[in-house]
Design a protein around this motif. Structure first.
Motif, short mmCIF file in Angstrom:
data_model
loop_
_atom_site.label_atom_id
_atom_site.label_comp_id
_atom_site.label_asym_id
_atom_site.label_seq_id
_atom_site.Cartn_x
_atom_site.Cartn_y
_atom_site.Cartn_z
N ARG A 1 31.03 2.71 -21.00
CA ARG A 1 31.72 2.84 -19.72
C ARG A 1 33.19 2.45 -19.84
O ARG A 1 34.09 3.14 -19.35
CB ARG A 1 31.03 1.97 -18.66
CG ARG A 1 31.75 1.97 -17.31
CD ARG A 1 31.03 1.10 -16.29
NE ARG A 1 30.96 -0.27 -16.71
CZ ARG A 1 31.93 -1.17 -16.51
NH1 ARG A 1 33.06 -0.80 -15.92
NH2 ARG A 1 31.79 -2.42 -16.89
N TYR B 1 36.20 5.19 -19.12
CA TYR B 1 37.09 4.98 -17.98
C TYR B 1 38.52 4.72 -18.43
O TYR B 1 39.48 5.21 -17.82
CB TYR B 1 36.57 3.82 -17.12
CG TYR B 1 35.56 4.26 -16.09
CD1 TYR B 1 35.86 4.29 -14.74
CD2 TYR B 1 34.30 4.70 -16.48
CE1 TYR B 1 34.93 4.70 -13.80
CE2 TYR B 1 33.36 5.12 -15.55
CZ TYR B 1 33.69 5.12 -14.21
OH TYR B 1 32.77 5.55 -13.29
N PHE C 1 24.69 0.77 -10.23
CA PHE C 1 25.72 0.83 -11.27
C PHE C 1 25.58 -0.34 -12.24
O PHE C 1 25.61 -0.17 -13.45
CB PHE C 1 27.10 0.82 -10.62
CG PHE C 1 28.23 0.85 -11.60
CD1 PHE C 1 28.60 2.03 -12.22
CD2 PHE C 1 28.94 -0.30 -11.90
CE1 PHE C 1 29.65 2.07 -13.12
CE2 PHE C 1 29.98 -0.28 -12.80
CZ PHE C 1 30.34 0.91 -13.41
N GLN D 1 38.71 1.35 -11.90
CA GLN D 1 37.42 0.72 -12.13
C GLN D 1 36.45 1.08 -11.00
O GLN D 1 36.82 1.11 -9.83
CB GLN D 1 37.58 -0.80 -12.24
CG GLN D 1 38.25 -1.23 -13.54
CD GLN D 1 37.47 -0.75 -14.76
OE1 GLN D 1 36.28 -0.98 -14.88
NE2 GLN D 1 38.16 -0.07 -15.67
N TYR D 2 35.22 1.32 -11.38
CA TYR D 2 34.23 1.89 -10.47
C TYR D 2 33.92 0.94 -9.31
O TYR D 2 33.85 1.37 -8.15
CB TYR D 2 32.97 2.22 -11.24
CG TYR D 2 31.96 3.02 -10.45
CD1 TYR D 2 32.07 4.40 -10.33
CD2 TYR D 2 30.89 2.39 -9.81
CE1 TYR D 2 31.16 5.13 -9.60
CE2 TYR D 2 29.97 3.12 -9.09
CZ TYR D 2 30.11 4.49 -8.99
OH TYR D 2 29.20 5.21 -8.26
N LEU E 1 34.33 13.59 -13.25
CA LEU E 1 34.46 12.14 -13.16
C LEU E 1 35.85 11.71 -12.68
O LEU E 1 36.02 10.58 -12.21
CB LEU E 1 34.16 11.52 -14.53
CG LEU E 1 33.92 10.02 -14.59
CD1 LEU E 1 32.74 9.61 -13.73
CD2 LEU E 1 33.69 9.58 -16.04
N PHE F 1 34.21 8.43 -5.56
CA PHE F 1 33.63 7.22 -4.99
C PHE F 1 33.00 7.50 -3.63
O PHE F 1 31.89 7.03 -3.33
CB PHE F 1 34.69 6.13 -4.89
CG PHE F 1 35.36 5.82 -6.19
CD1 PHE F 1 34.63 5.33 -7.26
CD2 PHE F 1 36.71 6.03 -6.37
CE1 PHE F 1 35.23 5.05 -8.48
CE2 PHE F 1 37.33 5.76 -7.57
CZ PHE F 1 36.59 5.27 -8.63
N ASP G 1 29.77 9.42 -4.23
CA ASP G 1 28.72 8.55 -4.75
C ASP G 1 28.13 7.68 -3.64
O ASP G 1 26.92 7.42 -3.61
CB ASP G 1 29.26 7.66 -5.87
CG ASP G 1 29.25 8.37 -7.22
OD1 ASP G 1 28.91 9.58 -7.26
OD2 ASP G 1 29.59 7.73 -8.24
#
Length: 404
Positions: A338, A342, A325, A349-350, A231, A237, A240
């Motif tokens: 989450r 994180y 997400f 932040q995703y 992760l 990113f 993904d």
């Protein structure tokens, strides 16, 4: 990671009773699941490919057994709690409608005197860690040597060796799981030096596929995999987003392998990203033409490793990824989890991470993390149908036993 929505008295969680009847209930549920673990070809394939990449004895590839589950006692659970459940090794999260100062006061009142139990060491014990996944050396591949616990290679002239190999016991262990004949088993030795790699790479062997025979299956389940990321990986990113390019409605896998070529009933691919260890890239699907499907899948993945997605594919994948997400964290409890994960890992932040991904990011990450010609392939299917299909397009088939 305690989670309070409708709190009950916290002190009850510090010294749980662990009644034997409740343990027996959950043991029965797990044992029932184990009885049906081979009902799903997808589950068989995932279990096998995980053990190949992590190693059969890895903590990340561990499979419960009936004996192990049945042997657990209430005292085992109490010992676990005494060792692991302690305030300095825990994170408390609270989600809901409340006034923050009042909630902080309540948390302090209920948990403020929580201390490690008598006899516990001053510091929390270290969390067990296992080795990261590594690619076994496959006959016919060009990958490099890796730890002998999960690596094997076919020598160029196995039947003419004058002296017994010093690694014969390890070779027989590998061969037993693959159900190889004695002559073939003699050709497998653990990879321990570059000479073995050079020998195999120049031998001209066909790429290997490991087959689990399930007589009567009308559809084979094909999986191809390689070591992936965790992760915290900076390429998270971009990968993904590439997963979105593969899997979104009208994405590359769906469009090519199902819609245009009609080779798959279902197909998907992407990267796992566990928080505490490297995961896997896994792609595959259910098909009645495993040979053609695997060949087309490898071609598609090779192209993805060499070419950036189009602007249209990129934007569609980013939108699909962000939508998924948000859907995955639609509940308050998932949102809390989450945030804690994180923040604890210090991750950006995703949403912002996905929004910043550009074409060159995906191209660079794919080139670094996607190697379809070196991936492990496991197929679960009826051998009488599946093996000829795979051999017809150039793969060499090695059997794997169903049991671990």
């Amino acid at each position: 990671m305690p989670h309070i929505v409708n709190p009950i008295h916290p002190r009850n969680h510090r010294t749980p009773v662990m009644p034997a009847d409740k343990l027996a209930l959950y043991q029965a549920q797990v044992l029932n699941a184990l009885e049906h673990q081979n009902d799903s070809p997808a589950a068989i394939g995932r279990r096998k490919i995980t053990k190949l990449l992590y190693g059969a004895d890895s903590i990340y590839a561990r499979t419960p057994t009936q004996e192990g589950v049945s042997s657990i006692s209430p005292n085992d659970l109490r010992s676990y709690i005494a060792r692991w459940e302690r305030p300095d090794g825990a994170v408390l999260g609270v989600v809901g409608a409340f006034e923050p100062r009042k909630m902080l006061a309540r948390v302090e009142r209920e948990f403020g005197d929580w201390a490690p139990a008598p006899g516990q060491p001053d510091e929390p014990p270290a969390v067990p860690r296992g080795q990261p996944p590594a690619m076994p050396f496959l006959p016919g591949s060009t990958t490099t040597a890796l730890p002998p616990t999960i690596a094997a290679v076919a020598t160029a002239t196995p039947a003419t060796q004058a002296e017994p190999s010093p690694s014969r016991s390890a070779a027989n262990t590998i061969a037993a799981d693959m159900e190889l004949s004695p002559n073939t088993a003699a050709s497998f030795i653990p990879v321990t030096d570059s000479a073995a790699v050079t020998s195999s790479a120049s031998s001209g062997r066909r790429p290997a596929v490991y087959l689990v025979d399930r007589a009567g299956l009308t559809q084979a389940y094909v999986l191809t995999a390689e070591p992936g990321i965790n992760l915290s990986d900076p390429d998270l990113f971009a990968l993904d987003v590439l997963s979105g390019v593969f899997n979104s409605f009208g994405g590359q896998l769906f469009d090519k392998l199902r819609s245009r070529e009609g080779l798959a009933y279902s197909v998907s691919g992407g990267w796992d990203s566990p928080p505490d260890h490297p995961g896997l890239f896994v792609a595959g699907g259910q098909t009645s033409s495993p040979g053609e499907f695997l060949r087309s899948l490898r071609q598609l993945l090779s192209r993805a490793a060499a070419e950036a997605p189009s602007v249209q594919e990129l934007e569609a994948a980013k939108a699909e990824t962000l939508n998924s997400f948000a859907f995955n964290f639609s509940s308050t409890s998932n949102q809390l989890q989450r945030i804690l994960v994180y923040d604890l890992l210090g991750l950006p932040q995703y949403v912002q991470g996905i929004e910043r991904v550009e074409q060159q990011d995906v191209a660079r990450a794919a080139a670094a993390h996607l190697h379809p010609d070196r991936q492990v392939v496991v197929v679960v299917g009826d051998r009488e149908v599946t093996e000829p299909s795979l051999e017809a397009v150039g793969f060499e088939v090695y059997p794997l036993r169903l049991g671990d």
